[in-house]
Design a protein around this motif. Structure first.
Motif, PDB file in Angstrom:
ATOM      1  N   LEU A 267      56.108  39.011  27.270  1.00  0.00           N
ATOM      2  CA  LEU A 267      55.779  40.095  28.190  1.00  0.00           C
ATOM      3  C   LEU A 267      54.308  39.995  28.557  1.00  0.00           C
ATOM      4  O   LEU A 267      53.507  39.432  27.818  1.00  0.00           O
ATOM      5  CB  LEU A 267      56.044  41.462  27.558  1.00  0.00           C
ATOM      6  N   GLU A 268      53.971  40.583  29.706  1.00  0.00           N
ATOM      7  CA  GLU A 268      52.571  40.644  30.124  1.00  0.00           C
ATOM      8  C   GLU A 268      52.367  41.955  30.853  1.00  0.00           C
ATOM      9  O   GLU A 268      53.225  42.385  31.629  1.00  0.00           O
ATOM     10  CB  GLU A 268      52.237  39.458  31.027  1.00  0.00           C
ATOM     11  N   GLU A 269      51.260  42.622  30.596  1.00  0.00           N
ATOM     12  CA  GLU A 269      51.046  43.961  31.159  1.00  0.00           C
ATOM     13  C   GLU A 269      50.904  43.954  32.673  1.00  0.00           C
ATOM     14  O   GLU A 269      50.978  44.993  33.312  1.00  0.00           O
ATOM     15  CB  GLU A 269      49.816  44.616  30.538  1.00  0.00           C
ATOM     16  N   GLY A 270      50.734  42.788  33.246  1.00  0.00           N
ATOM     17  CA  GLY A 270      50.560  42.665  34.686  1.00  0.00           C
ATOM     18  C   GLY A 270      49.240  41.996  35.008  1.00  0.00           C
ATOM     19  O   GLY A 270      48.244  42.188  34.302  1.00  0.00           O
ATOM     20  N   PHE A 271      49.220  41.191  36.046  1.00  0.00           N
ATOM     21  CA  PHE A 271      47.990  40.473  36.396  1.00  0.00           C
ATOM     22  C   PHE A 271      47.939  40.256  37.895  1.00  0.00           C
ATOM     23  O   PHE A 271      48.933  39.906  38.535  1.00  0.00           O
ATOM     24  CB  PHE A 271      47.946  39.120  35.685  1.00  0.00           C
ATOM     25  N   THR A 272      46.753  40.494  38.464  1.00  0.00           N
ATOM     26  CA  THR A 272      46.476  40.131  39.855  1.00  0.00           C
ATOM     27  C   THR A 272      45.116  39.463  39.884  1.00  0.00           C
ATOM     28  O   THR A 272      44.252  39.739  39.036  1.00  0.00           O
ATOM     29  CB  THR A 272      46.463  41.366  40.777  1.00  0.00           C
ATOM     30  N   LEU A 273      44.922  38.605  40.832  1.00  0.00           N
ATOM     31  CA  LEU A 273      43.639  37.927  40.961  1.00  0.00           C
ATOM     32  C   LEU A 273      42.535  38.959  41.144  1.00  0.00           C
ATOM     33  O   LEU A 273      42.653  39.885  41.956  1.00  0.00           O
ATOM     34  CB  LEU A 273      43.657  36.958  42.140  1.00  0.00           C
ATOM     35  N   GLY A 274      41.496  38.811  40.378  1.00  0.00           N
ATOM     36  CA  GLY A 274      40.396  39.762  40.392  1.00  0.00           C
ATOM     37  C   GLY A 274      40.272  40.515  39.088  1.00  0.00           C
ATOM     38  O   GLY A 274      39.204  41.036  38.768  1.00  0.00           O
ATOM     39  N   LYS A 275      41.354  40.563  38.334  1.00  0.00           N
ATOM     40  CA  LYS A 275      41.305  41.199  37.015  1.00  0.00           C
ATOM     41  C   LYS A 275      40.595  40.260  36.051  1.00  0.00           C
ATOM     42  O   LYS A 275      41.011  39.120  35.867  1.00  0.00           O
ATOM     43  CB  LYS A 275      42.717  41.503  36.519  1.00  0.00           C
ATOM     44  N   ILE A 276      39.517  40.724  35.422  1.00  0.00           N
ATOM     45  CA  ILE A 276      38.692  39.901  34.544  1.00  0.00           C
ATOM     46  C   ILE A 276      38.912  40.315  33.092  1.00  0.00           C
ATOM     47  O   ILE A 276      38.838  41.495  32.750  1.00  0.00           O
ATOM     48  CB  ILE A 276      37.190  40.032  34.887  1.00  0.00           C
ATOM     49  N   SER A 277      39.170  39.338  32.242  1.00  0.00           N
ATOM     50  CA  SER A 277      39.411  39.624  30.835  1.00  0.00           C
ATOM     51  C   SER A 277      38.240  39.250  29.942  1.00  0.00           C
ATOM     52  O   SER A 277      38.131  39.744  28.829  1.00  0.00           O
ATOM     53  CB  SER A 277      40.658  38.877  30.359  1.00  0.00           C
ATOM     54  N   SER A 278      37.400  38.357  30.406  1.00  0.00           N
ATOM     55  CA  SER A 278      36.297  37.903  29.563  1.00  0.00           C
ATOM     56  C   SER A 278      35.115  37.510  30.435  1.00  0.00           C
ATOM     57  O   SER A 278      35.294  36.930  31.513  1.00  0.00           O
ATOM     58  CB  SER A 278      36.732  36.717  28.703  1.00  0.00           C
ATOM     59  N   SER A 279      33.912  37.817  29.956  1.00  0.00           N
ATOM     60  CA  SER A 279      32.712  37.445  30.701  1.00  0.00           C
ATOM     61  C   SER A 279      32.332  35.989  30.465  1.00  0.00           C
ATOM     62  O   SER A 279      31.472  35.456  31.174  1.00  0.00           O
ATOM     63  CB  SER A 279      31.545  38.346  30.281  1.00  0.00           C
ATOM     64  N   THR A 280      32.972  35.353  29.496  1.00  0.00           N
ATOM     65  CA  THR A 280      32.598  33.972  29.176  1.00  0.00           C
ATOM     66  C   THR A 280      33.760  32.998  29.192  1.00  0.00           C
ATOM     67  O   THR A 280      33.559  31.803  29.352  1.00  0.00           O
ATOM     68  CB  THR A 280      31.914  33.914  27.791  1.00  0.00           C
ATOM     69  N   PRO A 282      36.909  32.010  31.245  1.00  0.00           N
ATOM     70  CA  PRO A 282      37.586  32.254  32.528  1.00  0.00           C
ATOM     71  C   PRO A 282      39.106  32.243  32.436  1.00  0.00           C
ATOM     72  O   PRO A 282      39.778  32.826  33.294  1.00  0.00           O
ATOM     73  CB  PRO A 282      37.087  31.097  33.414  1.00  0.00           C
ATOM     74  N   GLN A 283      39.643  31.560  31.414  1.00  0.00           N
ATOM     75  CA  GLN A 283      41.096  31.418  31.343  1.00  0.00           C
ATOM     76  C   GLN A 283      41.806  32.650  30.800  1.00  0.00           C
ATOM     77  O   GLN A 283      43.023  32.794  30.946  1.00  0.00           O
ATOM     78  CB  GLN A 283      41.456  30.209  30.455  1.00  0.00           C
ATOM     79  N   LYS A 284      41.058  33.569  30.208  1.00  0.00           N
ATOM     80  CA  LYS A 284      41.679  34.675  29.487  1.00  0.00           C
ATOM     81  C   LYS A 284      42.430  35.628  30.420  1.00  0.00           C
ATOM     82  O   LYS A 284      41.964  35.980  31.489  1.00  0.00           O
ATOM     83  CB  LYS A 284      40.632  35.472  28.698  1.00  0.00           C
ATOM     84  N   ARG A 285      43.609  36.070  29.944  1.00  0.00           N
ATOM     85  CA  ARG A 285      44.389  37.123  30.601  1.00  0.00           C
ATOM     86  C   ARG A 285      44.716  38.165  29.532  1.00  0.00           C
ATOM     87  O   ARG A 285      45.846  38.300  29.091  1.00  0.00           O
ATOM     88  CB  ARG A 285      45.653  36.549  31.250  1.00  0.00           C
ATOM     89  N   ASN A 286      43.675  38.859  29.111  1.00  0.00           N
ATOM     90  CA  ASN A 286      43.825  39.835  28.024  1.00  0.00           C
ATOM     91  C   ASN A 286      44.620  41.060  28.473  1.00  0.00           C
ATOM     92  O   ASN A 286      44.531  41.462  29.630  1.00  0.00           O
ATOM     93  CB  ASN A 286      42.453  40.308  27.534  1.00  0.00           C
TER      94      ASN A 286
END
Length: 448
Positions: A267-280, A282-286
């Motif tokens: 499962l994933e809570e949802g993701f759209t381009l522009g949502k940032i998960s980490s400042s360092t 880039p691959q993270k989708r927290n």
């Protein structure tokens, strides 16, 4: 300038919703006091305690829009009293004949308690509405994924197969019970307060109960059997129900976070381009939204403990109740934000069916070893069968072999069943028990 994240223009939506902030706003609080004074005056007029003309005038002027909030704040600082500035202000905008009857026979706690009840009732209505929206969305998902087989897990390890719809239905059913408890409280436990100095309403002679009950009726509140200045159990109960609901909401969010782990990815809570998960990285989708939900729900439960402590009240009145406005406002604000965010997650949630299928097969058939053991147990006895399948399952795990191959080479098993029988028994699709029926039962139970 703001001093807390609760009212920060930048962060406030992490910790509350606009609707809930309105419930606990200064204006709404003062308006509830004015509504109470108006209802009290009307009830007293009907009982021939004060003139009807005075009651009408008090009602006509009981609008917060007629109050100068800057004056009220200045006077509260000067008097160190939460109520007297409002009494004085209302007295200044009605005639002297009406002013003398404002707050007649009441004590400060009567107003503050009843005001809190009115605010809590408004807040609970919002909470119920938001929780019902989430439950409705979970029921839709339960129906949609009724037949999607996935790995059930216990103690962080794969156990036996279930369906994703079953998981959603468990959440929906628990949420339904929480809603039911709050609805019951809403209907029965929002009770007005009017007891006077020490609860006896002596100031109104033998008409105290009559006035109290009519005042509550006008405010659309239930009437108490007896003054509850020192009986804070209803508030403790309400806080507890909110804490339980927070536990359900937080558990759902935490479960989504766990299933979004890189190694699981179901499962994933949802993701759209522009949502940032980490400042360092880039691959993270927290699962950032679920993280906030869990944090808020922990705070709700921690704050709710204060309502239990507030039950320790002595004599016929003391000031233990004076902190309730603070922590109850926090409870409702945080819970409202958690509910709104979980509702959003339900809208945007991604189900990775391919990962669900891959994970279901990752144990090389071991996820259905219980079924093999039970069928074999009919022939060998349960305990001997458990020992046989246990040995083979550990061989499968340790040597990275499919359980079908290990079982098919075990003469203790092949002596009583064929390889085709073993293969059929190891199909996860055929071992989901009553998951689908239980989904149907939950859908039927909560259908409108």
């Amino acid at each position: 300038m703001t001093s807390t994240p609760y009212d920060s223009p930048i962060y406030k939506n992490q910790y509350g919703t606009e609707e809930m902030r309105q419930v606990f706003s200064e204006k709404n609080q003062i308006q509830t006091w004015l509504d109470i004074w108006s209802a009290l005056a009307q009830a007293e007029a009907e009982s021939s305690i004060i003139p009807e003309k005075a009651a009408r005038e008090i009602k006509e002027q009981s609008s917060v829009e007629k109050f100068d909030m800057d004056v009220i704040r200045t006077e509260i600082a000067k008097t160190s009293h939460p109520l007297m500035p409002q009494i004085r202000y209302l007295s200044s905008i009605v005639s002297p004949d009406a002013a003398r009857w404002i707050h007649w026979g009441a004590t400060t706690q009567d107003l503050l308690d009843t005001s809190l009840v009115l605010q809590f009732k408004q807040a609970t209505k919002l909470i119920i509405k938001n929780a019902e929206e989430i439950q409705s969305k979970l029921l839709v998902k339960a129906k949609k994924y009724r037949n999607l087989v996935m790995a059930g897990r216990t103690n962080t390890q794969q156990a036996v197969p279930i369906t994703l719809g079953y998981k959603f239905a468990v959440w929906a059913d628990e949420l339904g019970r929480d809603i039911k408890s709050l609805k019951c409280f809403y209907d029965h436990d929002f009770v007005g307060q009017f007891g006077g100095a020490a609860g006896s309403i002596a100031s109104l002679g033998d008409k105290g109960i009559e006035v109290r009950n009519r005042m509550c009726e006008l405010l659309n509140l239930n009437s108490p059997t007896i003054t509850w200045h020192v009986a804070r159990d209803r508030f403790a109960k309400l806080a507890s129900y909110n804490a339980i609901l927070a536990g359900t909401i937080g558990k759902i969010a935490l479960s989504i976070m766990e299933l979004q782990r890189t190694e699981i990815g179901e499962l994933e809570e949802g993701f759209t381009l522009g949502k940032i998960s980490s400042s360092t990285m880039p691959q993270k989708r927290n699962p950032m939204i679920c993280d906030v939900i869990v944090s808020n729900c922990h705070e709700v439960q921690n704050s709710s403990q204060m309502a239990l402590s507030a039950m320790f009240v002595v004599d016929e009145r003391d000031v233990t109740w004076s902190t309730e406005q603070s922590y109850f406002g926090r409870i409702f604000l945080l819970l409202s934000a958690a509910l709104k965010k979980l509702s959003s997650v339900c809208n945007t949630m991604i189900v990775h069916e391919d990962r669900i299928k891959d994970n279901l097969n990752m144990t090389n058939g071991a996820i259905v070893s219980e079924r093999i053991m039970l069928v074999l147990g009919e022939k060998l006895g349960r305990q001997p069968a458990h020992e046989v399948v246990y040995e083979d399952a550990q061989d499968s795990f340790n040597n990275h072999k499919h359980l079908l191959d290990v079982l098919s080479e075990d003469k203790r098993i092949t002596a009583v069943m064929s390889k085709e029988e073993i293969k059929e028994l190891l199909n996860p699709q055929n071992y989901i028990g009553v998951c689908q029926k239980e989904v149907d039962d939950v859908l039927r139970k909560w259908s409108n």
